[in-house]
Design a protein around this motif. Structure first.
Motif, PDB file in Angstrom:
ATOM      1  N   ALA A  17       0.724  -1.263  -0.029  1.00 53.23           N
ATOM      2  CA  ALA A  17      -0.040   0.007  -0.101  1.00 53.23           C
ATOM      3  C   ALA A  17       0.808   1.312   0.163  1.00 53.23           C
ATOM      4  N   PRO A  18       0.442   2.312  -0.578  1.00 52.72           N
ATOM      5  CA  PRO A  18       1.154   3.631  -0.691  1.00 52.72           C
ATOM      6  C   PRO A  18       1.756   4.242   0.811  1.00 52.72           C
ATOM      7  N   ASP A  19       0.904   3.734   1.969  1.00 52.14           N
ATOM      8  CA  ASP A  19       1.260   4.013   3.184  1.00 52.14           C
ATOM      9  C   ASP A  19       2.091   2.798   4.067  1.00 52.14           C
ATOM     10  N   ALA A  20       2.583   1.789   3.441  1.00 48.69           N
ATOM     11  CA  ALA A  20       2.749   0.406   4.085  1.00 48.69           C
ATOM     12  C   ALA A  20       3.961   0.857   4.977  1.00 48.69           C
ATOM     13  N   ALA A  21       4.855   1.711   4.802  1.00 49.27           N
ATOM     14  CA  ALA A  21       6.190   2.071   5.600  1.00 49.27           C
ATOM     15  C   ALA A  21       5.601   2.632   6.901  1.00 49.27           C
ATOM     16  N   ALA A  22       4.362   3.417   6.943  1.00 51.40           N
ATOM     17  CA  ALA A  22       3.979   4.003   8.075  1.00 51.40           C
ATOM     18  C   ALA A  22       3.616   3.034   9.109  1.00 51.40           C
ATOM     19  N   CYS A  23       3.510   1.919   8.948  1.00 48.14           N
ATOM     20  CA  CYS A  23       2.728   0.712   9.599  1.00 48.14           C
ATOM     21  C   CYS A  23       3.853   0.106  10.267  1.00 48.14           C
ATOM     22  N   VAL A  24       5.168   0.366  10.021  1.00 48.01           N
ATOM     23  CA  VAL A  24       6.379  -0.807  10.492  1.00 48.01           C
ATOM     24  C   VAL A  24       6.170  -0.719  11.913  1.00 48.01           C
ATOM     25  N   ASP A  25       6.380   0.498  12.587  1.00 44.53           N
ATOM     26  CA  ASP A  25       6.253   0.396  14.101  1.00 44.53           C
ATOM     27  C   ASP A  25       5.260  -0.218  14.895  1.00 44.53           C
ATOM     28  N   ALA A  26       3.956  -0.090  14.364  1.00 47.15           N
ATOM     29  CA  ALA A  26       2.769  -0.547  14.867  1.00 47.15           C
ATOM     30  C   ALA A  26       2.837  -2.150  14.762  1.00 47.15           C
ATOM     31  N   VAL A  27       3.346  -2.744  13.564  1.00 43.59           N
ATOM     32  CA  VAL A  27       3.327  -3.916  13.345  1.00 43.59           C
ATOM     33  C   VAL A  27       4.702  -4.431  14.193  1.00 43.59           C
ATOM     34  N   ARG A  28       5.576  -3.903  14.193  1.00 44.94           N
ATOM     35  CA  ARG A  28       6.635  -4.417  15.164  1.00 44.94           C
ATOM     36  C   ARG A  28       6.338  -4.421  16.685  1.00 44.94           C
ATOM     37  N   GLY A  29       5.462  -3.452  17.240  1.00 40.65           N
ATOM     38  CA  GLY A  29       4.628  -3.670  18.446  1.00 40.65           C
ATOM     39  C   GLY A  29       4.072  -4.636  18.702  1.00 40.65           C
ATOM     40  N   ALA A  30       3.094  -5.111  17.757  1.00 39.11           N
ATOM     41  CA  ALA A  30       2.132  -6.188  17.713  1.00 39.11           C
ATOM     42  C   ALA A  30       3.147  -7.729  17.788  1.00 39.11           C
ATOM     43  N   LEU A  31       4.256  -7.786  17.434  1.00 41.53           N
ATOM     44  CA  LEU A  31       5.082  -8.636  17.300  1.00 41.53           C
ATOM     45  C   LEU A  31       6.113  -8.698  18.265  1.00 41.53           C
ATOM     46  N   ALA A  32       6.116  -7.966  19.159  1.00 46.32           N
ATOM     47  CA  ALA A  32       7.133  -7.731  20.051  1.00 46.32           C
ATOM     48  C   ALA A  32       7.511  -9.023  20.942  1.00 46.32           C
ATOM     49  N   ASP A  33       6.600  -9.688  21.022  1.00 42.21           N
ATOM     50  CA  ASP A  33       6.790 -11.026  21.994  1.00 42.21           C
ATOM     51  C   ASP A  33       7.109 -12.080  21.305  1.00 42.21           C
ATOM     52  N   ALA A  34       7.008 -12.152  19.620  1.00 42.41           N
ATOM     53  CA  ALA A  34       7.344 -13.199  18.913  1.00 42.41           C
ATOM     54  C   ALA A  34       8.823 -13.258  18.272  1.00 42.41           C
ATOM     55  N   GLU A  35       9.186 -14.173  17.858  1.00 37.06           N
ATOM     56  CA  GLU A  35      10.416 -14.165  16.895  1.00 37.06           C
ATOM     57  C   GLU A  35      10.089 -13.789  15.579  1.00 37.06           C
ATOM     58  N   ALA A  36      10.375 -12.680  15.485  1.00 38.20           N
ATOM     59  CA  ALA A  36       9.849 -11.803  14.144  1.00 38.20           C
ATOM     60  C   ALA A  36      10.685 -11.023  13.653  1.00 38.20           C
ATOM     61  N   GLY A  37      10.419 -10.562  12.450  1.00 34.19           N
ATOM     62  CA  GLY A  37      11.270  -9.302  11.891  1.00 34.19           C
ATOM     63  C   GLY A  37      10.266  -8.751  10.782  1.00 34.19           C
ATOM     64  N   VAL A  38      10.575  -7.196  10.750  1.00 33.78           N
ATOM     65  CA  VAL A  38       9.681  -6.625   9.999  1.00 33.78           C
ATOM     66  C   VAL A  38      10.249  -5.553   9.078  1.00 33.78           C
ATOM     67  N   SER A  39      10.226  -5.456   7.896  1.00 30.55           N
ATOM     68  CA  SER A  39      10.871  -4.430   6.932  1.00 30.55           C
ATOM     69  C   SER A  39       9.902  -3.950   6.048  1.00 30.55           C
ATOM     70  N   ALA A  40      10.405  -2.652   5.330  1.00 35.57           N
ATOM     71  CA  ALA A  40       9.439  -1.970   4.758  1.00 35.57           C
ATOM     72  C   ALA A  40      10.200  -1.048   3.735  1.00 35.57           C
ATOM     73  N   TRP A  41       9.798  -1.001   2.605  1.00 40.19           N
ATOM     74  CA  TRP A  41      10.562  -0.312   1.518  1.00 40.19           C
ATOM     75  C   TRP A  41       9.610  -0.106   0.384  1.00 40.19           C
ATOM     76  N   ASN A  42       9.564   1.249  -0.402  1.00 43.32           N
ATOM     77  CA  ASN A  42       9.034   1.345  -1.557  1.00 43.32           C
ATOM     78  C   ASN A  42       7.455   0.901  -1.549  1.00 43.32           C
ATOM     79  N   GLY A  43       6.893   1.290  -0.517  1.00 42.09           N
ATOM     80  CA  GLY A  43       5.253   0.784  -0.574  1.00 42.09           C
ATOM     81  C   GLY A  43       5.002  -0.726  -0.298  1.00 42.09           C
TER      82      GLY A  43
END
Length: 277
Positions: free
Chosen positions: A214-240
Motif C-alpha cells: 500500500a502507499p502508506d505501508a512504511a508508516a505501519c512498521v512500528d505498529a506491526v513491530r509492536g504487535a509482534l514484540a513478543d514473537a520471534e519476528a522481523g519486519v521491514s518496509a521499502w517502496n510501499g
C-alpha cells in the motif's frame, strides 16, 4: 507360458479449479463470475463489513496428496474490496514413491484502486510430504494487498515432525508490471534437521510470511513491530511494501502473532469467522 508383470497401480488424484471475479456495484463489491471444478469450491458468508466482499475457499478432497493439482485465480475489478479466506488449514500428506509433488498454483489480480486480503489458514505439512506451490500477485499501481501464508511442519500436539520432505514455495508480487517481491522457500531432504539450524529456523516448527502492499505501508512498521514484540519476528518496509516473517514453536503460537499483526493492519474489522472456529 510367460505371464507379464501387472502394470503399476494408478492412483486417483484430485484436481481442483477455482475462478472467482468481483466487480463494483454502486458502493458494494459483488460477485461477477464464478467457476468451480473438481475439489475446489467457494462459499460466500454474510458480509461482516459494508463495502467488503467475503469469500471462503474449501477443498472437498479433505487434504492434498502427491500428484494432486489445485489452481486458483482471483480477479478484482477497479475499486473493489474483497477478503478471501479458507475454511480450514490445508493438510499435505505423505507422498508415495511413484508420485509427483502436489502442485498448487494461485494467481491474484487486483485492478486500480482495489484492495484484496488473502487470508488462508495454515498449511500443515506431514512427514514425507512434497509440495510445489506458487502465489503470483499482479497489482495495479495504486492497488492494495494484504496477505499471509503460514507453514506448519507437523502438529506438535500430536507428536508429529517432518523428518523428510520436499518444499518449493514461492511468492511473487508485481506492481504496475514491475517485480517488487520474489520470496522463495526451498527445503529438501532432512527437513527437521534443516529447520534446527540457527541460520534457517533455529528449531522453529512453524513460520508465517505476511505481506502488505500500500502507499502508506512504511508508516505501519512500528505498529506491526509492536504487535509482534513478543514473537520471534522481523519486519521491514521499502517502496510501499511491508514484509514480516514470524517463527514459532507451533502453529498456534504463530497464529496468535499473525492475528495481532493483522489487527494492526485491518483496523477494527474482525477476522473472517472461519479463523475463529
Amino acid at each position: 507360458m510367460l505371464i507379464a508383470d501387472p502394470p503399476p497401480p494408478v492412483h486417483q488424484r484430485a484436481v481442483g479449479e477455482l475462478r472467482l471475479a468481483v466487480k463494483r456495484n454502486d458502493q458494494e463489491t459483488v460477485l461477477d463470475t464464478l467457476r468451480q471444478a473438481g475439489c475446489l469450491k467457494a462459499r460466500f458468508p454474510r458480509r461482516l463489513v459494508p463495502g467488503w466482499f467475503d469469500a471462503v475457499m474449501l477443498n472437498t478432497g479433505g487434504g492434498v496428496a502427491g500428484g494432486d493439482r489445485l489452481d486458483v485465480a482471483i480477479d478484482l475489478a477497479a475499486g473493489t474490496r474483497a477478503t478471501i479466506a479458507a475454511q480450514a488449514a490445508e493438510r499435505f500428506y505423505r507422498v508415495l514413491s511413484m508420485d509427483q509433488p502436489a502442485r498448487v498454483r494461485t494467481h491474484l489480480t487486483v485492478a486500480r484502486g482495489a484492495c484484496l486480503e488473502w487470508l488462508p489458514q495454515e498449511t500443515i505439512l506431514f512427514d514425507r510430504s512434497a509440495l510445489d506451490r506458487s502465489l503470483a500477485i499482479d497489482l495495479a499501481a495504486d492497488a492494495s494487498f494484504l496477505g499471509v501464508e503460514t507453514l506448519v511442519f507437523g502438529r506438535t500436539a500430536m507428536g508429529e515432525a517432518v523428518r523428510q520432505g520436499h518444499l518449493r514455495d514461492r511468492i511473487r508480487i508485481r506492481r504496475d508490471g514491475a517485480l517488487v517481491l520474489n520470496d522463495a522457500i526451498r527445503l529438501d531432504g532432512p527437513v527437521h534437521d534443516l529447520l534446527a539450524r540457527p541460520s534457517i529456523a533455529n528449531a522453529a516448527r512453524s513460520l508465517a510470511t505476511l505481506v502488505f502492499v500500500a502507499p502508506d505501508a512504511a508508516a505501519c512498521v512500528d505498529a506491526v513491530r509492536g504487535a509482534l514484540a513478543d514473537a520471534e519476528a522481523g519486519v521491514s518496509a521499502w517502496n510501499g511494501l511491508l514484509v514480516a516473517r514470524v517463527l514459532g514453536p507451533d502453529g498456534a503460537a504463530v497464529r496468535r502473532s499473525v492475528a495481532a499483526a493483522l489487527a494492526v493492519l485491518r483496523g477494527s474489522r474482525p477476522l473472517p469467522r472461519v479463523w475463529l472456529c
